[in-house]
Design a protein around this motif. Structure first.
Motif, PDB file in Angstrom:
ATOM      1  N   GLN A   9       0.846  -1.222  -0.333  1.00 26.03           N
ATOM      2  CA  GLN A   9      -0.097  -0.084   0.006  1.00 26.03           C
ATOM      3  C   GLN A   9       0.918   1.176   0.184  1.00 26.03           C
ATOM      4  OE1 GLN A   9      -2.658  -0.609   3.332  1.00 26.03           O
ATOM      5  NE2 GLN A   9      -2.646  -2.521   2.953  1.00 26.03           N
ATOM      6  N   SER A  10       0.164   2.366  -0.143  1.00 27.10           N
ATOM      7  CA  SER A  10       0.858   3.416  -0.199  1.00 27.10           C
ATOM      8  C   SER A  10       1.642   3.804   1.201  1.00 27.10           C
ATOM      9  CB  SER A  10       0.019   4.683  -0.200  1.00 27.10           C
ATOM     10  OG  SER A  10       0.405   5.869   0.273  1.00 27.10           O
ATOM     11  N   ILE A  11       2.871   4.259   1.069  1.00 35.67           N
ATOM     12  CA  ILE A  11       3.576   4.581   2.430  1.00 35.67           C
ATOM     13  C   ILE A  11       3.034   5.989   3.038  1.00 35.67           C
ATOM     14  CG2 ILE A  11       5.402   3.008   1.930  1.00 35.67           C
ATOM     15  CD1 ILE A  11       7.045   5.892   1.422  1.00 35.67           C
ATOM     16  N   ILE A  12       2.255   6.808   2.206  1.00 37.75           N
ATOM     17  CA  ILE A  12       1.921   8.078   3.009  1.00 37.75           C
ATOM     18  C   ILE A  12       0.521   7.732   3.839  1.00 37.75           C
ATOM     19  CG2 ILE A  12       0.779  10.194   2.422  1.00 37.75           C
ATOM     20  CD1 ILE A  12       1.395   9.546  -0.719  1.00 37.75           C
ATOM     21  N   PRO A  13       1.112   8.449   5.239  1.00 39.98           N
ATOM     22  CA  PRO A  13       0.304   7.887   6.427  1.00 39.98           C
ATOM     23  C   PRO A  13      -1.098   8.231   6.186  1.00 39.98           C
ATOM     24  CG  PRO A  13       1.655   9.580   6.775  1.00 39.98           C
ATOM     25  CD  PRO A  13       2.260   9.049   5.624  1.00 39.98           C
ATOM     26  N   PHE A  14      -2.014   7.559   6.513  1.00 37.32           N
ATOM     27  CA  PHE A  14      -3.262   7.820   6.767  1.00 37.32           C
ATOM     28  C   PHE A  14      -4.286   7.698   5.759  1.00 37.32           C
ATOM     29  CE2 PHE A  14      -1.291  10.465  10.010  1.00 37.32           C
ATOM     30  CZ  PHE A  14      -1.330   9.681  11.044  1.00 37.32           C
ATOM     31  N   THR A  15      -3.603   7.592   4.470  1.00 37.98           N
ATOM     32  CA  THR A  15      -4.363   7.506   3.312  1.00 37.98           C
ATOM     33  C   THR A  15      -4.845   6.585   3.011  1.00 37.98           C
ATOM     34  OG1 THR A  15      -2.184   7.100   2.105  1.00 37.98           O
ATOM     35  CG2 THR A  15      -2.916   9.410   2.167  1.00 37.98           C
ATOM     36  N   SER A  16      -4.130   5.314   2.890  1.00 36.21           N
ATOM     37  CA  SER A  16      -4.668   3.960   2.574  1.00 36.21           C
ATOM     38  C   SER A  16      -4.113   2.909   3.466  1.00 36.21           C
ATOM     39  CB  SER A  16      -4.309   3.539   1.090  1.00 36.21           C
ATOM     40  OG  SER A  16      -3.004   3.156   1.058  1.00 36.21           O
ATOM     41  N   ASP A  17      -4.490   2.986   4.663  1.00 37.11           N
ATOM     42  CA  ASP A  17      -3.875   2.507   5.835  1.00 37.11           C
ATOM     43  C   ASP A  17      -4.850   1.759   6.873  1.00 37.11           C
ATOM     44  OD1 ASP A  17      -1.842   1.178   7.371  1.00 37.11           O
ATOM     45  OD2 ASP A  17      -1.302   2.990   8.527  1.00 37.11           O
ATOM     46  N   PRO A  18      -5.670   0.902   6.079  1.00 36.57           N
ATOM     47  CA  PRO A  18      -7.015   0.397   6.848  1.00 36.57           C
ATOM     48  C   PRO A  18      -6.412  -0.390   8.233  1.00 36.57           C
ATOM     49  CG  PRO A  18      -6.586  -0.969   5.024  1.00 36.57           C
ATOM     50  CD  PRO A  18      -5.545   0.138   4.780  1.00 36.57           C
ATOM     51  N   THR A  19      -5.290  -0.996   8.066  1.00 38.92           N
ATOM     52  CA  THR A  19      -5.023  -1.712   9.369  1.00 38.92           C
ATOM     53  C   THR A  19      -4.047  -0.734  10.477  1.00 38.92           C
ATOM     54  OG1 THR A  19      -2.769  -2.718   8.249  1.00 38.92           O
ATOM     55  CG2 THR A  19      -4.855  -3.894   8.274  1.00 38.92           C
ATOM     56  N   GLY A  20      -3.502   0.202  10.029  1.00 41.97           N
ATOM     57  CA  GLY A  20      -2.893   1.014  10.573  1.00 41.97           C
ATOM     58  C   GLY A  20      -1.307   0.873  10.857  1.00 41.97           C
ATOM     59  N   TRP A  21      -0.754  -0.073  10.084  1.00 40.53           N
ATOM     60  CA  TRP A  21       0.548  -0.578  10.260  1.00 40.53           C
ATOM     61  C   TRP A  21       1.506   0.190   9.783  1.00 40.53           C
ATOM     62  CZ3 TRP A  21       2.659  -4.027  13.382  1.00 40.53           C
ATOM     63  CH2 TRP A  21       1.881  -4.922  13.980  1.00 40.53           C
ATOM     64  N   ILE A  22       1.405   1.039   8.812  1.00 38.39           N
ATOM     65  CA  ILE A  22       2.273   2.096   8.159  1.00 38.39           C
ATOM     66  C   ILE A  22       2.411   3.020   9.330  1.00 38.39           C
ATOM     67  CG2 ILE A  22       3.013   3.499   6.255  1.00 38.39           C
ATOM     68  CD1 ILE A  22       0.608   1.980   4.839  1.00 38.39           C
ATOM     69  N   THR A  23       1.059   3.642   9.485  1.00 36.50           N
ATOM     70  CA  THR A  23       0.996   4.660  10.542  1.00 36.50           C
ATOM     71  C   THR A  23       1.850   4.299  11.835  1.00 36.50           C
ATOM     72  OG1 THR A  23      -1.073   5.025   9.716  1.00 36.50           O
ATOM     73  CG2 THR A  23      -0.411   6.418  11.736  1.00 36.50           C
ATOM     74  N   PHE A  24       1.781   3.000  12.389  1.00 32.49           N
ATOM     75  CA  PHE A  24       2.165   2.648  13.410  1.00 32.49           C
ATOM     76  C   PHE A  24       3.869   2.660  13.162  1.00 32.49           C
ATOM     77  CE2 PHE A  24       4.338  -1.239  15.283  1.00 32.49           C
ATOM     78  CZ  PHE A  24       4.281  -0.910  16.632  1.00 32.49           C
ATOM     79  N   SER A  25       4.120   2.125  12.133  1.00 27.83           N
ATOM     80  CA  SER A  25       5.683   2.015  11.975  1.00 27.83           C
ATOM     81  C   SER A  25       6.398   3.300  11.889  1.00 27.83           C
ATOM     82  CB  SER A  25       5.937   1.423  10.646  1.00 27.83           C
ATOM     83  OG  SER A  25       5.547   0.002  10.608  1.00 27.83           O
ATOM     84  N   LEU A  26       5.833   4.319  11.242  1.00 29.42           N
ATOM     85  CA  LEU A  26       6.242   5.747  11.121  1.00 29.42           C
ATOM     86  C   LEU A  26       6.298   6.235  12.640  1.00 29.42           C
ATOM     87  CD1 LEU A  26       4.879   7.216   7.995  1.00 29.42           C
ATOM     88  CD2 LEU A  26       7.259   6.931   8.346  1.00 29.42           C
ATOM     89  N   LEU A  27       5.053   6.377  13.302  1.00 31.24           N
ATOM     90  CA  LEU A  27       4.870   7.030  14.505  1.00 31.24           C
ATOM     91  C   LEU A  27       6.003   6.338  15.485  1.00 31.24           C
ATOM     92  CD1 LEU A  27       1.250   7.186  15.407  1.00 31.24           C
ATOM     93  CD2 LEU A  27       2.992   9.099  15.242  1.00 31.24           C
ATOM     94  N   PHE A  28       6.374   4.837  15.287  1.00 34.00           N
ATOM     95  CA  PHE A  28       7.254   4.122  15.969  1.00 34.00           C
ATOM     96  C   PHE A  28       8.642   4.853  15.858  1.00 34.00           C
ATOM     97  CE2 PHE A  28      10.482   0.515  15.741  1.00 34.00           C
ATOM     98  CZ  PHE A  28      10.785   0.272  16.975  1.00 34.00           C
ATOM     99  N   PHE A  29       8.929   5.182  14.740  1.00 27.15           N
ATOM    100  CA  PHE A  29      10.467   5.826  14.554  1.00 27.15           C
ATOM    101  C   PHE A  29      10.330   6.992  15.087  1.00 27.15           C
ATOM    102  CE2 PHE A  29      13.453   7.868  12.023  1.00 27.15           C
ATOM    103  CZ  PHE A  29      14.465   7.363  12.304  1.00 27.15           C
ATOM    104  N   VAL A  30       9.268   7.814  14.963  1.00 30.36           N
ATOM    105  CA  VAL A  30       9.287   9.214  15.643  1.00 30.36           C
ATOM    106  C   VAL A  30       9.559   8.996  17.011  1.00 30.36           C
ATOM    107  CG1 VAL A  30       7.842  11.276  15.770  1.00 30.36           C
ATOM    108  CG2 VAL A  30       7.935  10.358  13.679  1.00 30.36           C
ATOM    109  N   GLY A  31       8.872   8.027  17.642  1.00 28.11           N
ATOM    110  CA  GLY A  31       8.768   7.809  19.301  1.00 28.11           C
ATOM    111  C   GLY A  31       9.965   7.396  19.741  1.00 28.11           C
ATOM    112  N   HIS A  32      10.764   6.590  18.745  1.00 25.59           N
ATOM    113  CA  HIS A  32      12.017   5.879  19.168  1.00 25.59           C
ATOM    114  C   HIS A  32      13.220   6.860  19.098  1.00 25.59           C
ATOM    115  CE1 HIS A  32      14.707   2.745  20.177  1.00 25.59           C
ATOM    116  NE2 HIS A  32      13.899   1.987  20.357  1.00 25.59           N
TER     117      HIS A  32
END
Lengths: 490, 472
Positions: B352-375
């Motif tokens: 899927q698109s790697i742009i957050p929130f656009t096509s991320d029904p399961t939330g995993w891309i968003t999760f991965s990006l937030l994880f990097f920001v948070g870490h």
């Protein structure tokens, strides 16, 4: 002073007593005697040995000039590079010299942040070595571009031809990484020297010397206010230099690791390259300091303890490099990719197997002798091991560059790389450049960070004083009192 | 600058005494809460008919390709770049379209929290070894605490038993006959086989436990006789122990985490696990020190200068982890070789698109990006300043975040292999339940070890130096 560089007066300050930190400066020095000792290197006329060394180095530098001249006039065809090995000695030498250029800034910045006081005896010379090694390194990509007069195209300069470098190439990142590192290292080195340059200025008798050192010490008066600002700036520069030390060789490793070539594409390469760089850099520091401390009569300041610590770092980083070799080998098998597995077996047992085993014996096996304290504190052994490590680290880059390129996916495109005499001459010549610069440094700039060494001495006295009051007393190792790093910063 | 006043450690309270019982009690209560939560979660979601889904695991594995008819199979099958029925795909097959709280999910949850706490205990052992290896001074005041945390390796060794028993629900290569249909697994059999794995687990936990006991033994003996000889002995063992540690933690990470996708490989993986664990341990140690001092223990022995150093190490290893994670991601992304990218695609929701929130029904891309920001970005700006590192309150906040984000790291490493097709928040309580369960035992274990001796290495020859330590 002992008569030979291999001899060391006993007892030296490498004893282990957990209740007391051994002194970092021996020989009962005072602030004044430190100044006298260090400045005399610069102020007294050079010795015969210096002239001989300089004459040899300068001649070898001449060889480098000849080789580069011939290359520029004729073209890169004079080198052994061809299909399939398009990266030969030039890249190996580049990585080799950049690696060596890691120790200085690591010692001056990272050890500074870690409050390792023993850095003060060796940091100046190590930083100088770093600068010169990076200069040597920078030469090679510059002449490897073929038309060296267009080397400035590596920088993204706007020009009427709309020629831009490829920003997606790690080779371009190298240009930025190495030039940034060089700039910061130079600044850091120079800034650290300002108080010592002022000392030389104040002692200078000849007006020309006074003028030159006066210019370089930019009005340093040693006032409280200046020291305050200076120490702040030094800390900030150290913090900025620390990530740079790690980033340069990481970016150099990207040159290889972003490719899909078996043997190059592996995720551990960045930290592995950094560890290797520190390894080779420390080895070069030992190679240089062991003779220098003898000829410049600095055995009380660059003590056996300093050398022993460096040998421990060499042993540690050597084993980190060994860990990386082993992990690469394991994953090459574990990954199940046949070409990858082949690449590694080919490294060890293929046509370049000899270079692989030189690398392993020099880098992994030879430092193992440092398990023995006798070896760690023996000048001859440590000098020999440091030379072995220098050789081994050059061969490490040889193994990585050549064996992967020579035998890649298609056996029909395999080849065997042979360097020409011009390749060898250029490499040897780069040592001429390195040693010429280093000898000039010894001659004209303060070899030891006097101000910093004096600061550790005052801590040493303070700690000894406090111990006296505690009634614990110092161990009976000569007249020196112990130094505790804590509690007495200046 | 004036030297610090000499601190007399004997004026400090240095024994847990009654607090020890309270501490163990609190730990056990947390553990029970976790177990109850797990049971509730089980009964709520357990009606999905999961029990009949995987009576025969190997059969389910073979069916993986077919059972994925809900449109998600593309992701799971794609991940390892081979036919369905392996790696994540195999597990996906097990739970079909039903509620997926089943033993796959349970054991993955367990594994993730097991690795979290084992990593912290191992990093504590590393800290003790490093202290002796480097002949460090400043860390003497907190070394006994680190020894206590490290002793939990024995507990973690016991907690590995469920994994040893039911590992075939977690690691596909443990399933009987899995290698028959998978040439890659076949080629890895000398490493990825049950015997080697069990022997490895027993051996490393045994040796780690022995090391911890040796280090604690001599350290505590020194409290009594004050003999410098003990320090020499421990310094002598440290270098070979460190070599063993480096190799064992690497292969621990390979076996327990990397082989969750047995096709995937990354040479830096062991280093990455080590870096994250050490970061988390420094945070754990900081919070432990703050709690003990709140209870009036070691009140003048541990000073802001020590917190400053712990904060520095926490920060340094946070950056080190980021550096290694970047190396791994960037090189795999740039190389773009299918057998490597699958592992990351699983964590980015497939193709899927790697742009957050656009096509991320399961939330995993968003999760991965937030994880990097948070870490990286959050702790970077949070604990960069020396003022933060020298303030107990501020540093505890940073340490709390670090402990949380390391848990997220373990989630990131383990969970996509069982639930990459499901919404990220779905049934997350089960993971929390296991965190409380194992975490409660870990806390109780720490207190158990700490209360057996003084909280500080009483007669360590470097204690004076450590007490007088000033971070300037």
């Amino acid at each position: 002073m002992t008569t030979s560089w291999t001899e060391e007066p006993l007892p030296h300050n490498t004893y282990e007593d957990p209740t007391h930190r051994p002194p970092l400066v021996t020989g009962g020095h005072t602030n004044h005697s430190i100044t006298e000792r260090v400045c005399s290197i610069v102020e007294n006329p050079p010795t015969k040995a210096w002239y001989v060394a300089f004459a040899i180095s300068f001649s070898v530098l001449g060889l480098l000039g000849l080789m580069i001249g011939y290359l520029v006039i004729t073209g890169t065809g004079v080198w052994g590079v061809n299909n399939p090995v398009g990266w030969g000695y030039a890249i190996i030498n580049f990585v080799f010299w950049v690696g060596i250029g890691h120790a200085g800034t690591l010692i001056s910045a990272i050890l500074f942040l870690c409050r390792q006081k023993w850095r003060t005896g060796i940091n100046r010379a190590a930083e100088a070595m770093t600068i010169f090694a990076v200069i040597c390194a920078g030469t090679f990509p510059g002449i490897h571009v073929g038309r060296a007069w267009f080397a400035y195209w590596m920088f993204p300069l706007p020009n009427q031809m709309e020629m831009w470098p490829n920003f997606r190439s790690p080779l371009l990142w190298d240009v930025f990484a190495v030039s940034t590192y060089f700039t910061i290292s130079l600044l850091f080195w120079y800034m650290g020297m300002i108080p010592d340059l002022a000392t030389l200025r104040d002692r200078a008798k000849h007006p020309l010397r006074r003028f030159a050192y006066g210019l370089l010490s930019i009005g340093w008066s040693g006032s409280n206010r200046q020291w305050h600002v200076y120490e702040r700036a030094y800390l900030i520069l150290a913090a900025l230099a620390t990530p740079l030390v790690l980033s340069v060789h990481s970016v150099v490793s990207f040159d290889f690791a972003v490719a899909q070539l078996p043997g190059w594409h592996t995720t551990i390469l960045p930290p592995y390259f950094v560890a290797g760089a520190i390894f080779s850099g420390f080895a070069m520091v030992v190679t240089l300091l062991v003779p220098c401390r003898h000829y410049f009569n600095l055995k009380d300041i660059i003590t056996m303890r300093h050398l022993e610590n460096m040998n421990k770092v060499i042993m540690l980083t050597g084993m980190i490099v060994g860990y990386a070799y082993a992990t690469e080998f394991f994953i090459a098998w574990y990954g199940g990719n046949k070409t990858e597995t082949f690449a590694f077996i080919n490294r060890a047992f293929g046509p370049y197997g000899w270079s692989y085993w030189i690398m392993v014996s020099c880098n992994v096996i030879s430092p193992q002798i440092f398990w023995f304290k006798k070896a760690r504190t023996n000048l001859v052994i440590m000098f020999i091991v440091s030379i072995f490590v220098n050789i081994g680290m050059w061969f490490e880059r040889f193994v990585i560059v050549i064996s992967s390129l020579a035998n890649d996916f298609l056996p029909s495109s395999w080849g065997y790389y042979r360097p020409t005499m011009i390749d060898v001459g250029t490499f040897v010549g780069s040592f001429g450049l390195f040693f010429t610069l280093f000898l000039l440094f010894c001659r004209f700039l303060p070899f030891i960070a006097m101000a910093e060494v004096k600061a550790t001495m005052s801590e040493q006295r303070h700690a000894a004083h406090r111990d006296g009051h505690d009634g614990t007393g110092a161990p009976a190792h000569g007249s020196d009192q112990s130094a505790k790093p804590a509690g007495a910063a200046v | 600058m004036a030297g610090k006043q000499v601190i007399d450690v004997t004026t400090n309270r240095r024994h847990l005494e009654g607090l020890g019982t309270t501490g163990i009690g609190v730990g056990l209560v947390i553990c029970v809460v976790g177990i109850i939560l797990a049971l509730i979660m089980n009964s709520v979601a357990g009606d999905g008919g999961h029990s009949e889904d995987h009576g025969d695991h190997s059969a389910a594995t073979h069916e993986a390709g077919e059972t994925h008819t809900d449109g998600h199979d593309k992701d799971a099958g794609h991940t390892d770049g081979h036919d369905g029925g392996e790696g994540a795909g195999g597990h996906g097959g097990g739970h079909g379209g039903h509620g997926y709280i089943d033993q796959y999910h349970w054991l993955h949850s367990y594994l993730m929290n097991f690795c979290y706490f084992t990593g912290i205990a191992l990093a504590a052992l590393f800290f003790v070894l490093l202290h002796h290896l480097a002949k460090a001074g400043w860390s003497t005041v907190v070394r006994r605490l680190a020894e206590g945390v490290a002793a939990n390796i024995i507990l973690m060794g016991l907690l590995s038993i469920p994994l040893l028993l039911w590992g075939d629900h977690v690691w596909l290569w443990l399933v009987e006959g899995a290698a028959e249909h998978d040439a890659l697994l076949k080629s890895k059999e000398p490493f990825l086989n049950k015997t080697a794995w069990v022997v490895f687990t027993v051996a490393v936990f045994g040796i780690w436990s022995a090391l911890v006991l040796v280090y604690r033994h001599f350290s505590i003996r020194q409290d009594v006789d004050g003999d410098v000889k003990h320090t020499h002995v421990l310094q002598k063992i440290a270098p070979p122990a460190m070599i063993f540690f480096a190799l064992s933690i690497t292969f621990f990470a390979f076996y327990y985490l990397m082989s969750l996708d047995a096709h995937w490989f990354s040479t830096i993986f062991g280093v990455l696990f080590f870096g994250g664990s050490l970061m988390a341990f420094m945070a754990f140690l900081t919070i432990l020190c703050v709690i003990l001092q709140k209870q009036g223990l070691l009140s003048t022995a541990i000073t802001n200068d020590h917190y400053h150093d712990m904060g520095k190490l926490m920060f340094a290893f946070m950056v080190f982890w980021t550096y290694c994670a970047f190396s791994q991601y960037m090189l795999i992304w740039y190389g773009n070789i299918p057998e490597e990218t699958g592992w990351f695609l699983l964590r980015q929701g497939g193709e899927q698109s790697i742009i957050p929130f656009t096509s991320d029904p399961t939330g995993w891309i968003t999760f991965s990006l937030l994880f990097f920001v948070g870490h990286f970005f959050v702790p970077f700006f949070c604990i960069l300043s020396r003022h933060v590192k020298r303030s107990k309150t501020a540093l505890s906040v940073g340490a709390g975040w670090i402990l949380f984000i390391h848990w997220v790291d373990m989630y990131y490493l383990v969970m996509p292999h069982v639930r990459s097709e499901h919404a990220i928040t779905e049934q997350i309580l089960i993971d929390v339940a296991f965190f409380l369960g194992i975490g409660g035992l870990f806390v109780a274990g720490t207190v158990f070890w700490l209360r057996q001796a003084s909280l500080i290495a009483e007669k360590d020859p470097r204690l004076t130096e450590s007490l007088a330590f000033e971070n300037v």
